[in-house]
Design an enzyme around this catalytic site. Structure first.
Site, PDB file in Angstrom:
ATOM      1  N   ASP A 286     -31.595 -16.067  31.747  1.00 43.18           N
ATOM      2  CA  ASP A 286     -31.059 -15.696  30.433  1.00 43.18           C
ATOM      3  C   ASP A 286     -31.017 -16.931  29.531  1.00 43.18           C
ATOM      4  O   ASP A 286     -29.955 -17.494  29.257  1.00 43.18           O
ATOM      5  CB  ASP A 286     -29.661 -15.096  30.609  1.00 43.18           C
TER       6      ASP A 286
ATOM      7  N   HIS B  15     -30.799 -12.785  26.112  1.00 42.17           N
ATOM      8  CA  HIS B  15     -30.344 -11.428  25.790  1.00 42.17           C
ATOM      9  C   HIS B  15     -29.927 -11.286  24.333  1.00 42.17           C
ATOM     10  O   HIS B  15     -29.862 -10.175  23.811  1.00 42.17           O
ATOM     11  CB  HIS B  15     -29.217 -10.994  26.737  1.00 42.17           C
TER      12      HIS B  15
ATOM     13  N   SER C  87     -21.876 -15.289  23.282  1.00 44.17           N
ATOM     14  CA  SER C  87     -23.125 -15.278  24.036  1.00 44.17           C
ATOM     15  C   SER C  87     -24.108 -16.285  23.461  1.00 44.17           C
ATOM     16  O   SER C  87     -24.236 -16.428  22.246  1.00 44.17           O
ATOM     17  CB  SER C  87     -23.772 -13.891  23.999  1.00 44.17           C
TER      18      SER C  87
END
Length: 247
Positions: free
Chosen positions: A116, A63, A208
């Site tokens: 992901d 992502h 992230s």
């Protein structure tokens, strides 16, 4: 509460996961950790974290890169850094790669937040030293339930103030069964997610793509998860979800 993907990079590429209530890292403490910026319209935007897993390979989250395709020109990767803002910091190196130098999992799904995971490929071999080292990869199908682990990254230190100094927090993973029972959402649960128990230290919008690692008896680290998503607003004492590396 609503589960959400912490980057939303399709519309807001500057929003990235960060650690709240973390501790300052020391030089050489996390030599596998990287952070990278992306260049869009000749401006550099701090994006996500990642993990060195080989001389030419950085592990990160899909992502972080998916929403920037077609806009990104280059990726700037900081290696061996603790204070990202200090370009003269001992051990810090910067590698810049072209926009096409990454691979996203072919079954990555933003809506379901599954698969992901992505790899950034470097053009030349890294020279490993005490500041730059790879993490080991988790063994296939390893569950890593009830495991003491460490998550690290750059970001907010109190929920609204950013920092240039690498942060880390000790966390504990939980079983899939417990995680599924605790999540307060109708969202389907996937076995390749890896959850950490609620605590006062949480990842939030710049970590992230960064590593969740287990320390080994020989002092090395094994990456077992990739920071993926969590509860909107990053409140403490809530579940955080990682992509399971061993899946």
């Amino acid at each position: 509460a609503v589960l959400f993907c912490l980057c939303h990079v399709e519309s807001k590429p500057s929003q990235v996961e960060r650690i709240i209530n973390g501790q300052n890292a020391r030089p050489k403490q996390f030599p596998y950790q990287v952070i990278y910026d992306i260049e869009i319209n000749k401006h550099w935007i701090t994006m996500c974290g990642g993990t060195i897993i080989g001389k030419r390979t950085i592990l990160t989250a899909a992502h972080c890169l998916d929403g920037t395709r077609g806009e990104m020109q280059r990726i700037k990767i900081y290696l061996g850094a603790v204070d990202k803002s200090n370009s003269t910091e001992t051990g810090q190196q910067i590698v810049i790669v072209e926009a096409g130098s990454y691979v996203i999992h072919e079954e990555w799904d933003l809506c379901e937040i599954i698969n992901d995971i992505a790899l950034i490929k470097l053009p030349t071999d890294l020279e490993f030293n005490q500041y730059i080292q790879p993490a080991k990869l988790s063994e296939p199908k390893s569950l890593h339930a009830d495991t003491n682990a460490i998550v690290s990254g750059w970001g907010l230190v109190n929920g609204h103030t950013s920092t240039q100094h690498l942060q880390y927090a000790s966390v504990k993973t939980i079983s899939n069964k417990l995680c599924e029972s605790l999540k307060d959402s109708n969202k389907k649960f996937y076995s390749h997610w890896l959850c950490v128990a609620p605590s006062k230290s949480v990842t939030c919008s710049g970590d992230s793509g960064g590593p969740l690692v287990e320390k080994n008896s020989d002092g090395s680290s094994t990456v077992i998860g990739i920071v993926s998503f969590g509860v909107e607003g990053c409140p403490i004492n809530t579940l955080r979800f990682f992509t399971r590396v061993s899946y």
